[in-house]
Write a protein that holds these residues in place. Structure first.
Motif, PDB file in Angstrom:
ATOM      1  N   ALA A 142      53.402  45.802  54.929  1.00  0.00           N
ATOM      2  CA  ALA A 142      52.052  45.236  55.078  1.00  0.00           C
ATOM      3  C   ALA A 142      51.446  44.996  53.703  1.00  0.00           C
ATOM      4  N   GLY A 143      50.431  44.149  53.667  1.00  0.00           N
ATOM      5  CA  GLY A 143      49.769  43.850  52.403  1.00  0.00           C
ATOM      6  C   GLY A 143      48.456  43.128  52.614  1.00  0.00           C
ATOM      7  N   ASN A 144      47.728  42.968  51.527  1.00  0.00           N
ATOM      8  CA  ASN A 144      46.492  42.199  51.488  1.00  0.00           C
ATOM      9  C   ASN A 144      46.132  42.052  50.019  1.00  0.00           C
ATOM     10  N   PHE A 145      45.222  41.143  49.711  1.00  0.00           N
ATOM     11  CA  PHE A 145      44.783  40.999  48.327  1.00  0.00           C
ATOM     12  C   PHE A 145      43.472  40.243  48.283  1.00  0.00           C
ATOM     13  N   TYR A 146      42.818  40.367  47.134  1.00  0.00           N
ATOM     14  CA  TYR A 146      41.611  39.581  46.854  1.00  0.00           C
ATOM     15  C   TYR A 146      41.709  39.156  45.402  1.00  0.00           C
ATOM     16  N   ARG A 147      40.777  38.334  45.003  1.00  0.00           N
ATOM     17  CA  ARG A 147      40.711  37.901  43.608  1.00  0.00           C
ATOM     18  C   ARG A 147      39.362  38.347  43.050  1.00  0.00           C
ATOM     19  N   ALA A 148      39.342  38.624  41.738  1.00  0.00           N
ATOM     20  CA  ALA A 148      38.084  39.018  41.101  1.00  0.00           C
ATOM     21  C   ALA A 148      38.094  38.587  39.652  1.00  0.00           C
ATOM     22  N   GLN A 149      36.907  38.364  39.119  1.00  0.00           N
ATOM     23  CA  GLN A 149      36.763  38.092  37.694  1.00  0.00           C
ATOM     24  C   GLN A 149      35.633  38.945  37.146  1.00  0.00           C
ATOM     25  N   PHE A 150      35.522  38.960  35.824  1.00  0.00           N
ATOM     26  CA  PHE A 150      34.558  39.796  35.110  1.00  0.00           C
ATOM     27  C   PHE A 150      33.160  39.694  35.719  1.00  0.00           C
ATOM     28  N   ASP A 151      32.480  40.832  35.825  1.00  0.00           N
ATOM     29  CA  ASP A 151      31.040  40.862  36.109  1.00  0.00           C
ATOM     30  C   ASP A 151      30.424  42.022  35.323  1.00  0.00           C
ATOM     31  N   ASP A 152      29.122  42.242  35.523  1.00  0.00           N
ATOM     32  CA  ASP A 152      28.386  43.239  34.727  1.00  0.00           C
ATOM     33  C   ASP A 152      28.847  44.672  34.929  1.00  0.00           C
ATOM     34  N   TYR A 153      29.596  44.954  35.997  1.00  0.00           N
ATOM     35  CA  TYR A 153      30.079  46.305  36.242  1.00  0.00           C
ATOM     36  C   TYR A 153      31.245  46.677  35.316  1.00  0.00           C
ATOM     37  N   VAL A 154      32.021  45.696  34.888  1.00  0.00           N
ATOM     38  CA  VAL A 154      33.254  45.959  34.127  1.00  0.00           C
ATOM     39  C   VAL A 154      33.006  46.809  32.874  1.00  0.00           C
ATOM     40  N   PRO A 155      32.010  46.517  32.031  1.00  0.00           N
ATOM     41  CA  PRO A 155      31.779  47.392  30.864  1.00  0.00           C
ATOM     42  C   PRO A 155      31.468  48.842  31.257  1.00  0.00           C
ATOM     43  N   LEU A 156      30.791  49.038  32.388  1.00  0.00           N
ATOM     44  CA  LEU A 156      30.498  50.401  32.857  1.00  0.00           C
ATOM     45  C   LEU A 156      31.776  51.111  33.281  1.00  0.00           C
ATOM     46  N   LEU A 157      32.680  50.366  33.927  1.00  0.00           N
ATOM     47  CA  LEU A 157      33.972  50.921  34.319  1.00  0.00           C
ATOM     48  C   LEU A 157      34.753  51.342  33.077  1.00  0.00           C
ATOM     49  N   TYR A 158      34.814  50.475  32.067  1.00  0.00           N
ATOM     50  CA  TYR A 158      35.547  50.795  30.840  1.00  0.00           C
ATOM     51  C   TYR A 158      34.975  52.030  30.157  1.00  0.00           C
ATOM     52  N   LYS A 159      33.641  52.143  30.155  1.00  0.00           N
ATOM     53  CA  LYS A 159      32.999  53.302  29.549  1.00  0.00           C
ATOM     54  C   LYS A 159      33.410  54.568  30.291  1.00  0.00           C
ATOM     55  N   SER A 160      33.471  54.527  31.631  1.00  0.00           N
ATOM     56  CA  SER A 160      33.844  55.709  32.420  1.00  0.00           C
ATOM     57  C   SER A 160      35.297  56.108  32.162  1.00  0.00           C
ATOM     58  N   LEU A 161      36.117  55.140  31.716  1.00  0.00           N
ATOM     59  CA  LEU A 161      37.517  55.399  31.423  1.00  0.00           C
ATOM     60  C   LEU A 161      37.738  55.769  29.948  1.00  0.00           C
ATOM     61  N   GLY A 162      36.652  55.813  29.176  1.00  0.00           N
ATOM     62  CA  GLY A 162      36.756  56.167  27.766  1.00  0.00           C
ATOM     63  C   GLY A 162      37.272  55.045  26.903  1.00  0.00           C
ATOM     64  N   ALA A 163      37.176  53.803  27.400  1.00  0.00           N
ATOM     65  CA  ALA A 163      37.670  52.647  26.633  1.00  0.00           C
ATOM     66  C   ALA A 163      36.547  51.988  25.867  1.00  0.00           C
TER      67      ALA A 163
END
Length: 184
Positions: free
Chosen positions: A163-184
C-alpha cells in the motif's frame, strides 16, 4: 486514479521503488489535512504525525516508510532520499504498537527547492524481524539523508509494497521553525 497509476505517473516508480503498491494508505493529519495521491499540502498542515489506516492481516507484521525522494536535486542520486518516519514490526494496522526506528518529522522542503514528493510506503513483512538500524528520535537528523527505500526493503526481504500514498509540499513559514527544532 489508482495508487499504482499515481505512483507510476509521478515517477515514484521507478525512482523510489521498483514496483507500485495496489492498496491505499489513508493519512489524516491533526490539522484536518489528508494526503490524496499527490495533492498539495503545506508543511504547516503536516507538521504533526498523522493517523495511518490501511487494510491489514491482523496476524502479520508491517513496515511503514515515509520518505522525501526530492531532498537533493544534484548529479548524485544517492543523496536524494531523506526518510521522515520509519516504523517496523507493526502488528496488523496498529501503527502505534510498532517499533519506531525513526521518529516522525514533518515536511521541510528548503526555500527555493520547489515542490517535493512525500511518499508513504507500506510493506507486509515475512514475519517479525530484527532491525539493526540506529534508532532516531523526532529531533535527530542523523542517518536520514542518503536513505534508499529500495535498499532497505531488499535488506529485510520485504518484497513488493502492499500500500502507499503521497502528497506534495513546498516551503512555507513553518519550515524555519522545524529546522530550529532539529538544531539546524
Amino acid at each position: 486514479m489508482s495508487v499504482s497509476a499515481a505512483f507510476t505517473s509521478s515517477k515514484i516508480v521507478p525512482e523510489v521503488i521498483p514496483t507500485a503498491p495496489t492498496g491505499t494508505i489513508d493519512l489524516k493529519y491533526p490539522s484536518g489535512a489528508e494526503a490524496a495521491l499527490g495533492n498539495e499540502l503545506t508543511p504547516t498542515q503536516v507538521k504533526d504525525q498523522p493517523t495511518v489506516l490501511y487494510e491489514a492481516d491482523n496476524n502479520a507484521y508491517y513496515t511503514l516508510v515515509f520518505t522525501d525522494p526530492d531532498n537533493y536535486d544534484g548529479p548524485e542520486p544517492v543523496y536524494r532520499e531523506w526518510h521522515h518516519w520509519l516504523v517496523v514490526n507493526i502488528p496488523g494496522n496498529k501503527v502505534s504498537q510498532g517499533e519506531v526506528l525513526s521518529g516522525y518529522i514533518g515536511s521541510g522542503p528548503p526555500a527555493g527547492t520547489g515542490i517535493h514528493r512525500y511518499v508513504y510506503i507500506l510493506y507486509k513483512q515475512p514475519g517479525k524481524l530484527n532491525f539493526d538500524e540506529k534508532k532516531l528520535t523526532n529531533k535527530s537528523v542523523d542517518g536520514r539523508a542518503s536513505f534508499s527505500t529500495k535498499k532497505f526493503a531488499e535488506k529485510y526481504n520485504l518484497g513488493a509494497p502492499v500500500a502507499g500514498n503521497f502528497y506534495r509540499a513546498q516551503f512555507d513559514d513553518y519550515v524555519p521553525l522545524l529546522y530550529k527544532s532539529l538544531g539546524a
